[in-house]
Design an enzyme around this catalytic site. Structure first.
Site, PDB file in Angstrom:
ATOM      1  N   LYS A  50       0.829  -1.200   0.000  1.00  0.00           N
ATOM      2  CA  LYS A  50       0.000   0.000   0.000  1.00  0.00           C
ATOM      3  C   LYS A  50       0.865   1.252   0.000  1.00  0.00           C
ATOM      4  O   LYS A  50       0.404   2.345  -0.234  1.00  0.00           O
ATOM      5  CB  LYS A  50      -0.883   0.014   1.257  1.00  0.00           C
ATOM      6  CG  LYS A  50      -1.726  -1.217   1.418  1.00  0.00           C
ATOM      7  CD  LYS A  50      -2.376  -1.238   2.836  1.00  0.00           C
ATOM      8  CE  LYS A  50      -2.843  -2.640   3.131  1.00  0.00           C
ATOM      9  NZ  LYS A  50      -3.078  -2.836   4.574  1.00  0.00           N
ATOM     10  N   GLY A  51       2.138   1.058   0.311  1.00  0.00           N
ATOM     11  CA  GLY A  51       3.036   2.190   0.558  1.00  0.00           C
ATOM     12  C   GLY A  51       3.140   3.193  -0.576  1.00  0.00           C
ATOM     13  O   GLY A  51       3.291   4.385  -0.346  1.00  0.00           O
ATOM     14  N   GLU A 106       7.342   2.552  -6.408  1.00  0.00           N
ATOM     15  CA  GLU A 106       7.515   2.059  -5.041  1.00  0.00           C
ATOM     16  C   GLU A 106       7.665   3.211  -4.062  1.00  0.00           C
ATOM     17  O   GLU A 106       8.026   4.326  -4.448  1.00  0.00           O
ATOM     18  CB  GLU A 106       8.800   1.203  -4.977  1.00  0.00           C
ATOM     19  CG  GLU A 106       8.565  -0.258  -4.673  1.00  0.00           C
ATOM     20  CD  GLU A 106       8.006  -0.576  -3.292  1.00  0.00           C
ATOM     21  OE1 GLU A 106       7.170   0.170  -2.746  1.00  0.00           O
ATOM     22  OE2 GLU A 106       8.404  -1.626  -2.767  1.00  0.00           O
ATOM     23  N   ASP A 107       7.396   2.915  -2.798  1.00  0.00           N
ATOM     24  CA  ASP A 107       7.636   3.930  -1.772  1.00  0.00           C
ATOM     25  C   ASP A 107       9.126   4.011  -1.415  1.00  0.00           C
ATOM     26  O   ASP A 107       9.722   5.079  -1.468  1.00  0.00           O
ATOM     27  CB  ASP A 107       6.766   3.695  -0.517  1.00  0.00           C
ATOM     28  CG  ASP A 107       6.893   2.297   0.078  1.00  0.00           C
ATOM     29  OD1 ASP A 107       7.583   1.434  -0.503  1.00  0.00           O
ATOM     30  OD2 ASP A 107       6.294   2.060   1.149  1.00  0.00           O
ATOM     31  N   ASP A 110      14.799  -0.492  -0.628  1.00  0.00           N
ATOM     32  CA  ASP A 110      15.585  -0.730   0.591  1.00  0.00           C
ATOM     33  C   ASP A 110      16.595  -1.846   0.304  1.00  0.00           C
ATOM     34  O   ASP A 110      17.628  -1.598  -0.315  1.00  0.00           O
ATOM     35  CB  ASP A 110      14.592  -1.082   1.709  1.00  0.00           C
ATOM     36  CG  ASP A 110      15.199  -1.187   3.086  1.00  0.00           C
ATOM     37  OD1 ASP A 110      16.200  -0.501   3.351  1.00  0.00           O
ATOM     38  OD2 ASP A 110      14.680  -1.942   3.916  1.00  0.00           O
ATOM     39  N   LYS A 138      17.277   3.819  -0.080  1.00  0.00           N
ATOM     40  CA  LYS A 138      18.279   3.627   0.991  1.00  0.00           C
ATOM     41  C   LYS A 138      19.404   2.774   0.409  1.00  0.00           C
ATOM     42  O   LYS A 138      19.433   1.553   0.611  1.00  0.00           O
ATOM     43  CB  LYS A 138      17.652   2.852   2.156  1.00  0.00           C
ATOM     44  CG  LYS A 138      16.606   3.587   2.962  1.00  0.00           C
ATOM     45  CD  LYS A 138      16.146   2.662   4.116  1.00  0.00           C
ATOM     46  CE  LYS A 138      15.059   3.294   4.933  1.00  0.00           C
ATOM     47  NZ  LYS A 138      14.536   2.337   5.957  1.00  0.00           N
ATOM     48  N   PHE A 159      14.428   4.529   9.822  1.00  0.00           N
ATOM     49  CA  PHE A 159      13.062   4.114   9.530  1.00  0.00           C
ATOM     50  C   PHE A 159      12.153   5.332   9.446  1.00  0.00           C
ATOM     51  O   PHE A 159      12.118   6.158  10.353  1.00  0.00           O
ATOM     52  CB  PHE A 159      12.549   3.137  10.601  1.00  0.00           C
ATOM     53  CG  PHE A 159      11.316   2.413  10.165  1.00  0.00           C
ATOM     54  CD1 PHE A 159      11.404   1.336   9.296  1.00  0.00           C
ATOM     55  CD2 PHE A 159      10.055   2.824  10.594  1.00  0.00           C
ATOM     56  CE1 PHE A 159      10.254   0.664   8.863  1.00  0.00           C
ATOM     57  CE2 PHE A 159       8.904   2.162  10.172  1.00  0.00           C
ATOM     58  CZ  PHE A 159       9.006   1.085   9.305  1.00  0.00           C
ATOM     59  N   VAL A 160      11.448   5.444   8.335  1.00  0.00           N
ATOM     60  CA  VAL A 160      10.615   6.623   8.098  1.00  0.00           C
ATOM     61  C   VAL A 160       9.143   6.234   7.958  1.00  0.00           C
ATOM     62  O   VAL A 160       8.825   5.106   7.601  1.00  0.00           O
ATOM     63  CB  VAL A 160      11.059   7.390   6.833  1.00  0.00           C
ATOM     64  CG1 VAL A 160      12.482   7.894   6.980  1.00  0.00           C
ATOM     65  CG2 VAL A 160      10.929   6.520   5.588  1.00  0.00           C
ATOM     66  N   ASP A 166       4.212   3.267   6.296  1.00  0.00           N
ATOM     67  CA  ASP A 166       3.599   2.929   7.575  1.00  0.00           C
ATOM     68  C   ASP A 166       4.570   2.419   8.613  1.00  0.00           C
ATOM     69  O   ASP A 166       5.678   1.988   8.309  1.00  0.00           O
ATOM     70  CB  ASP A 166       2.551   1.823   7.358  1.00  0.00           C
ATOM     71  CG  ASP A 166       3.205   0.455   7.094  1.00  0.00           C
ATOM     72  OD1 ASP A 166       4.095   0.393   6.226  1.00  0.00           O
ATOM     73  OD2 ASP A 166       2.843  -0.517   7.771  1.00  0.00           O
ATOM     74  N   ARG A 172       0.305   6.306   7.455  1.00  0.00           N
ATOM     75  CA  ARG A 172       0.348   6.458   5.994  1.00  0.00           C
ATOM     76  C   ARG A 172      -0.195   7.814   5.559  1.00  0.00           C
ATOM     77  O   ARG A 172       0.199   8.359   4.538  1.00  0.00           O
ATOM     78  CB  ARG A 172      -0.478   5.353   5.312  1.00  0.00           C
ATOM     79  CG  ARG A 172       0.099   3.955   5.484  1.00  0.00           C
ATOM     80  CD  ARG A 172      -0.591   2.994   4.526  1.00  0.00           C
ATOM     81  NE  ARG A 172      -0.385   1.596   4.859  1.00  0.00           N
ATOM     82  CZ  ARG A 172       0.683   0.880   4.520  1.00  0.00           C
ATOM     83  NH1 ARG A 172       1.673   1.432   3.842  1.00  0.00           N
ATOM     84  NH2 ARG A 172       0.776  -0.391   4.856  1.00  0.00           N
TER      85      ARG A 172
HETATM   86  P1  5GP Z   1      12.935  -4.161   0.155  1.00  0.00           P
HETATM   87  O1  5GP Z   1      13.595  -3.233  -0.829  1.00  0.00           O
HETATM   88  O2  5GP Z   1      13.774  -4.314   1.386  1.00  0.00           O
HETATM   89  O3  5GP Z   1      12.503  -5.455  -0.431  1.00  0.00           O
HETATM   90  O4  5GP Z   1      11.557  -3.631   0.653  1.00  0.00           O
HETATM   91  C1  5GP Z   1      11.331  -2.362   0.777  1.00  0.00           C
HETATM   92  C2  5GP Z   1       9.980  -2.174   1.402  1.00  0.00           C
HETATM   93  O5  5GP Z   1      10.094  -2.256   2.827  1.00  0.00           O
HETATM   94  C3  5GP Z   1       9.544  -0.789   1.079  1.00  0.00           C
HETATM   95  O6  5GP Z   1       8.855  -0.748  -0.120  1.00  0.00           O
HETATM   96  C4  5GP Z   1       8.716  -0.453   2.281  1.00  0.00           C
HETATM   97  O7  5GP Z   1       7.418  -0.940   2.067  1.00  0.00           O
HETATM   98  C5  5GP Z   1       9.404  -1.195   3.415  1.00  0.00           C
HETATM   99  N1  5GP Z   1      10.370  -0.286   4.065  1.00  0.00           N
HETATM  100  C6  5GP Z   1      11.710  -0.257   3.952  1.00  0.00           C
HETATM  101  N2  5GP Z   1      12.244   0.744   4.679  1.00  0.00           N
HETATM  102  C7  5GP Z   1      11.192   1.359   5.262  1.00  0.00           C
HETATM  103  C8  5GP Z   1      11.081   2.507   6.125  1.00  0.00           C
HETATM  104  O8  5GP Z   1      12.038   3.181   6.525  1.00  0.00           O
HETATM  105  N3  5GP Z   1       9.808   2.841   6.487  1.00  0.00           N
HETATM  106  C9  5GP Z   1       8.712   2.156   6.089  1.00  0.00           C
HETATM  107  N4  5GP Z   1       7.530   2.588   6.515  1.00  0.00           N
HETATM  108  N5  5GP Z   1       8.781   1.091   5.265  1.00  0.00           N
HETATM  109  C10 5GP Z   1      10.012   0.702   4.868  1.00  0.00           C
HETATM  110 MG    MG Z   2       6.803  -0.762  -0.473  1.00  0.00          MG
HETATM  111 MG    MG Z   3       5.150  -1.501   5.338  1.00  0.00          MG
END
Ligand code: 5GP
Ligand code: MG
Ligand code: MG
Length: 187
Positions: A50-51, A106-107, A110, A138, A159-160, A166, A172
Site C-alpha cells: 500500500k506504501g 515504489e515507496d 531498501d 536507501k 526508519f521513516v 507505515d 500512511r
Molecule cells: P525491500 O527493498 O527491502 O525489499 O523492501 C522495501 C519495502 O520495505 C519498502 O517498499 C517499504 O514498504 C518497506 N520499508 C523499507 N524501509 C522502510 C522505512 O524506513 N519505512 C517504512 N515505513 N517502510 C520501509
Molecule cells: Mg513498499
Molecule cells: Mg510496510
C-alpha cells in the site's frame, strides 16, 4: 487521540525529514522528467500497495503523458519494520502490460528484494520497456543489485513513516516524511 500510545507516538512529535512542500516540488520534477522521457507515448504506472499509493497518485498527476495505473500487492514475512527477504505476490496486475511502457512505482527501495522480484515478474509479461520510480532510496541497505531510474530522495538507514509509508499500518496519511523514533521501534 487513540493512537497516542507509546507504541504509536503522534506524528507531530517526530522529526520531519522531507516536508510536504519539498516532496511536492520533487514529485513535480520527476513528473517533468518522465513526461520528457516518454513524450508521445502512453505509460502504465504499477504501484506497489500500500506504501506507494500516495506517491503514485501525486506522480500520475505530475506526468503530462497519457497514463493508466495498476497495482500489485506483495507480502514479505517477518516484523512490520523489516523485510525478511521472502516475497510473495498477493495481488497481480489487472490488465496486460505486453508491449506497454511500464513504470513500477515504489515507496522505498531498501534491500531491493521486493523490486527485483517484481521486476522479474513484470519482464515475463514482455512490456515494451520497464523502469522503476521510487520515492525514497536507501542505497546502503541493498542486498541485491538493483537501482531505480527515478528517485525522489536518497536517505540513510533510518526508519521513516508518512506519505504512504507505515509503521504497523499507521501513519500512511501523514503528509510529511518523518523519522520514526528508534526507541519506539523495539529491537
Ligand atoms: P525491500 O527493498 O527491502 O525489499 O523492501 C522495501 C519495502 O520495505 C519498502 O517498499 C517499504 O514498504 C518497506 N520499508 C523499507 N524501509 C522502510 C522505512 O524506513 N519505512 C517504512 N515505513 N517502510 C520501509
Ligand atoms: Mg513498499
Ligand atoms: Mg510496510
Amino acid at each position: 487521540m487513540a493512537n497516542s500510545s507509546p507504541a504509536f507516538p503522534h506524528a507531530s512529535k517526530m522529526e520531519v525529514l522531507f516536508s510536504k512542500s519539498r516532496i511536492a516540488e520533487r514529485v513535480r520534477e520527476i513528473g517533468a522528467q518522465i513526461s520528457a522521457d516518454y513524450a508521445g507515448t502512453s505509460i502504465v504506472l504499477i504501484g506497489v500497495l500500500k506504501g506507494a499509493a500516495i506517491f503514485l497518485s501525486d506522480l500520475a498527476r505530475a506526468i503530462e503523458v497519457d497514463n493508466t495505473f495498476d497495482f500489485v500487492a506483495v507480502s514479505s514475512y517477518g516484523r512490520a519494520k523489516v523485510s525478511s527477504g521472502a516475497v510473495k505476490l498477493i495481488k497481480d496486475i489487472d490488465n496486460s502490460i505486453e508491449g506497454k511502457h511500464v513504470i513500477l512505482v515504489e515507496d522505498i527501495l531498501d534491500t531491493g528484494l521486493t523490486l527485483s522480484y517484481l521486476r522479474g515478474m513484470m519482464l515475463q509479461h514482455k512490456p515494451a520497456s520497464l523502469k522503476i520510480a521510487t520515492c525514497l532510496d536507501k542505497p546502503e541497505r541493498r542486498l541485491v543489485p538493483i537501482e531505480a531510474d527515478y528517485v525522489g530522495f536518497q536517505i540513510p538507514n533510518r526508519f521513516v513513516v508518512g506519505y504512504g509509508m507505515d509503521y504497523a499500518e499507521h501513519y500512511r496519511n501523514v503528509e510529511d516524511i518523518r523519522l520514526f523514533p528508534e526507541e519506539a521501534v523495539g529491537h
